[in-house]
Design a protein around this motif. Structure first.
Motif, PDB file in Angstrom:
ATOM      1  N   UNK A 142       0.817  -1.219   0.000  1.00 22.68           N
ATOM      2  CA  UNK A 142       0.000   0.000   0.000  1.00 22.68           C
ATOM      3  C   UNK A 142       0.848   1.266   0.000  1.00 22.68           C
ATOM      4  N   UNK A 143       1.799   1.377   0.928  1.00 21.09           N
ATOM      5  CA  UNK A 143       2.547   2.624   1.078  1.00 21.09           C
ATOM      6  C   UNK A 143       3.768   2.700   0.170  1.00 21.09           C
ATOM      7  N   UNK A 144       4.550   1.655   0.171  1.00 18.19           N
ATOM      8  CA  UNK A 144       5.816   1.677  -0.573  1.00 18.19           C
ATOM      9  C   UNK A 144       5.634   1.317  -2.047  1.00 18.19           C
ATOM     10  N   UNK A 145       4.512   0.680  -2.374  1.00 10.73           N
ATOM     11  CA  UNK A 145       4.217   0.240  -3.742  1.00 10.73           C
ATOM     12  C   UNK A 145       5.246  -0.768  -4.250  1.00 10.73           C
ATOM     13  N   UNK A 146       5.780  -1.575  -3.310  1.00  9.83           N
ATOM     14  CA  UNK A 146       6.708  -2.623  -3.679  1.00  9.83           C
ATOM     15  C   UNK A 146       5.917  -3.877  -4.029  1.00  9.83           C
ATOM     16  N   UNK A 147       6.423  -4.700  -4.936  1.00  8.58           N
ATOM     17  CA  UNK A 147       5.695  -5.930  -5.282  1.00  8.58           C
ATOM     18  C   UNK A 147       5.634  -6.886  -4.081  1.00  8.58           C
ATOM     19  N   UNK A 148       4.449  -7.469  -3.887  1.00 13.43           N
ATOM     20  CA  UNK A 148       4.235  -8.349  -2.730  1.00 13.43           C
ATOM     21  C   UNK A 148       5.086  -9.610  -2.774  1.00 13.43           C
ATOM     22  N   UNK A 149       5.576  -9.982  -3.958  1.00 12.37           N
ATOM     23  CA  UNK A 149       6.386 -11.193  -4.019  1.00 12.37           C
ATOM     24  C   UNK A 149       7.701 -11.046  -3.247  1.00 12.37           C
ATOM     25  N   UNK A 150       8.117  -9.827  -2.925  1.00 12.33           N
ATOM     26  CA  UNK A 150       9.317  -9.667  -2.091  1.00 12.33           C
ATOM     27  C   UNK A 150       9.105 -10.305  -0.720  1.00 12.33           C
ATOM     28  N   UNK A 151       7.904 -10.264  -0.220  1.00 16.02           N
ATOM     29  CA  UNK A 151       7.555 -10.913   1.042  1.00 16.02           C
ATOM     30  C   UNK A 151       7.426 -12.420   0.813  1.00 16.02           C
ATOM     31  N   UNK A 152       6.728 -12.782  -0.256  1.00 15.27           N
ATOM     32  CA  UNK A 152       6.422 -14.185  -0.524  1.00 15.27           C
ATOM     33  C   UNK A 152       7.666 -15.014  -0.811  1.00 15.27           C
ATOM     34  N   UNK A 153       8.631 -14.425  -1.505  1.00 17.35           N
ATOM     35  CA  UNK A 153       9.817 -15.193  -1.858  1.00 17.35           C
ATOM     36  C   UNK A 153      10.687 -15.535  -0.661  1.00 17.35           C
ATOM     37  N   UNK A 154      10.480 -14.868   0.472  1.00 12.92           N
ATOM     38  CA  UNK A 154      11.200 -15.287   1.682  1.00 12.92           C
ATOM     39  C   UNK A 154      10.755 -16.692   2.077  1.00 12.92           C
ATOM     40  N   UNK A 155       9.456 -16.952   1.952  1.00 13.46           N
ATOM     41  CA  UNK A 155       8.942 -18.287   2.278  1.00 13.46           C
ATOM     42  C   UNK A 155       9.384 -19.317   1.249  1.00 13.46           C
ATOM     43  N   UNK A 156       9.281 -18.964  -0.015  1.00 12.59           N
ATOM     44  CA  UNK A 156       9.661 -19.896  -1.080  1.00 12.59           C
ATOM     45  C   UNK A 156      11.145 -20.248  -0.959  1.00 12.59           C
ATOM     46  N   UNK A 157      11.978 -19.235  -0.786  1.00 14.99           N
ATOM     47  CA  UNK A 157      13.417 -19.462  -0.621  1.00 14.99           C
ATOM     48  C   UNK A 157      13.702 -20.290   0.624  1.00 14.99           C
ATOM     49  N   UNK A 158      13.038 -19.937   1.715  1.00 14.87           N
ATOM     50  CA  UNK A 158      13.254 -20.654   2.964  1.00 14.87           C
ATOM     51  C   UNK A 158      12.909 -22.127   2.864  1.00 14.87           C
ATOM     52  N   UNK A 159      11.729 -22.426   2.344  1.00 15.85           N
ATOM     53  CA  UNK A 159      11.320 -23.832   2.243  1.00 15.85           C
ATOM     54  C   UNK A 159      12.160 -24.598   1.219  1.00 15.85           C
ATOM     55  N   UNK A 160      12.532 -23.949   0.115  1.00 15.09           N
ATOM     56  CA  UNK A 160      13.351 -24.627  -0.895  1.00 15.09           C
ATOM     57  C   UNK A 160      14.719 -24.992  -0.336  1.00 15.09           C
ATOM     58  N   UNK A 161      15.368 -24.052   0.357  1.00 15.65           N
ATOM     59  CA  UNK A 161      16.700 -24.351   0.897  1.00 15.65           C
ATOM     60  C   UNK A 161      16.631 -25.290   2.100  1.00 15.65           C
ATOM     61  N   UNK A 162      15.546 -25.225   2.858  1.00 21.54           N
ATOM     62  CA  UNK A 162      15.383 -26.205   3.934  1.00 21.54           C
ATOM     63  C   UNK A 162      15.231 -27.606   3.342  1.00 21.54           C
ATOM     64  N   UNK A 163      14.483 -27.724   2.246  1.00 23.31           N
ATOM     65  CA  UNK A 163      14.339 -29.018   1.577  1.00 23.31           C
ATOM     66  C   UNK A 163      15.696 -29.514   1.089  1.00 23.31           C
ATOM     67  N   UNK A 164      16.500 -28.613   0.529  1.00 22.34           N
ATOM     68  CA  UNK A 164      17.842 -28.970   0.085  1.00 22.34           C
ATOM     69  C   UNK A 164      18.665 -29.535   1.239  1.00 22.34           C
ATOM     70  N   UNK A 165      18.643 -28.857   2.385  1.00 23.02           N
ATOM     71  CA  UNK A 165      19.433 -29.325   3.528  1.00 23.02           C
ATOM     72  C   UNK A 165      18.852 -30.595   4.147  1.00 23.02           C
ATOM     73  N   UNK A 166      17.539 -30.761   4.099  1.00 22.74           N
ATOM     74  CA  UNK A 166      16.976 -32.033   4.568  1.00 22.74           C
ATOM     75  C   UNK A 166      17.373 -33.174   3.642  1.00 22.74           C
ATOM     76  N   UNK A 167      17.485 -32.921   2.346  1.00 22.31           N
ATOM     77  CA  UNK A 167      17.974 -33.959   1.434  1.00 22.31           C
ATOM     78  C   UNK A 167      19.410 -34.348   1.781  1.00 22.31           C
ATOM     79  N   UNK A 168      20.249 -33.354   2.030  1.00 27.69           N
ATOM     80  CA  UNK A 168      21.621 -33.649   2.454  1.00 27.69           C
ATOM     81  C   UNK A 168      21.633 -34.428   3.770  1.00 27.69           C
ATOM     82  N   UNK A 169      20.736 -34.039   4.679  1.00 33.07           N
ATOM     83  CA  UNK A 169      20.631 -34.711   5.975  1.00 33.07           C
ATOM     84  C   UNK A 169      20.251 -36.178   5.783  1.00 33.07           C
ATOM     85  N   UNK A 170      19.274 -36.419   4.927  1.00 27.16           N
ATOM     86  CA  UNK A 170      18.817 -37.791   4.683  1.00 27.16           C
ATOM     87  C   UNK A 170      19.939 -38.620   4.063  1.00 27.16           C
ATOM     88  N   UNK A 171      20.658 -38.048   3.113  1.00 30.58           N
ATOM     89  CA  UNK A 171      21.786 -38.762   2.498  1.00 30.58           C
ATOM     90  C   UNK A 171      22.833 -39.114   3.551  1.00 30.58           C
TER      91      UNK A 171
END
Length: 188
Positions: A142-171
């Motif tokens: 609303x105020x800054x007029x920044x795209x909302x995906x800047x917030x959303x990609x924190x979750x996408x990045x977080x879950x993707x890299x956590x999945x990567x590290x869980x794969x390494x953990x499982x291996x």
């Protein structure tokens, strides 16, 4: 620690750390750590600036309601990635109190890592769908007029890299389970 030591997703021995894969991973971990610190410090400075502006200058900055959650989300999800990488999350270790068989304990830990990977993938899927929804709508703050995906990609990045590290953990846990009690990970 009671029972066998926890297996780390990223090996600590110097020989394994010399491979290109783990050198790149070490740089990724540095970037994650630096970004986490920057987001946390920026959030603190933003809050301090807001207090000065609101109560000292009597001119509040309305964009803080957008920037603070964004910085917090990035700091939280980067912290989750780093905790997953280093196995720094809280664990009770009750399995080692109930069972004494090292192989059984490691198998249960492996099952736990697989369950965590599945959960992270499910959450990551919904985070990605939500980010795609905001991208399709071209939503802006609303105020800054920044795209909302800047917030959303924190979750996408977080879950993707956590999945990567869980794969390494499982291996790493599968390797440890295959090697048996002679591999040196038994608690002394």
């Amino acid at each position: 620690m009671i029972g066998p030591a926890y297996i780390k997703a990223v090996p600590g021995d110097a020989k394994a750390r010399q491979s290109l894969f783990y050198r790149v991973e070490a740089r990724l971990a540095q970037v994650i750590a630096i970004a986490m610190v920057i987001a946390t410090i920026a959030l603190g400075l933003l809050m301090a600036a807001q207090v000065v502006m609101r109560y000292g200058l009597e001119s509040p900055f309305l964009g803080i309601e957008e920037l603070a959650p964004m910085l917090a989300l990035w700091a939280y999800f980067l912290g989750m990635i780093y905790a997953t990488r280093d196995q720094d999350h809280i664990s009770g270790g009750i399995i080692a109190l109930i069972f004494k068989n090292r192989t059984l304990i490691q198998a249960i830990r492996l099952a736990g890592s697989v369950a965590c990977l599945l959960a992270v993938c499910v959450f990551g899927y919904f985070a990605l769908k939500f980010a795609q929804f905001n991208l399709d709508l071209h939503r802006k703050s609303i105020y800054m007029r920044w795209p909302k995906y800047l917030w959303d990609f924190s979750m996408v990045t977080g879950f993707a890299l956590m999945a990567f590290y869980y794969c390494l953990q499982i291996i790493a846990e599968v390797r440890d389970l295959k090697n048996g009690p002679d591999n040196g990970s038994e608690q002394k």
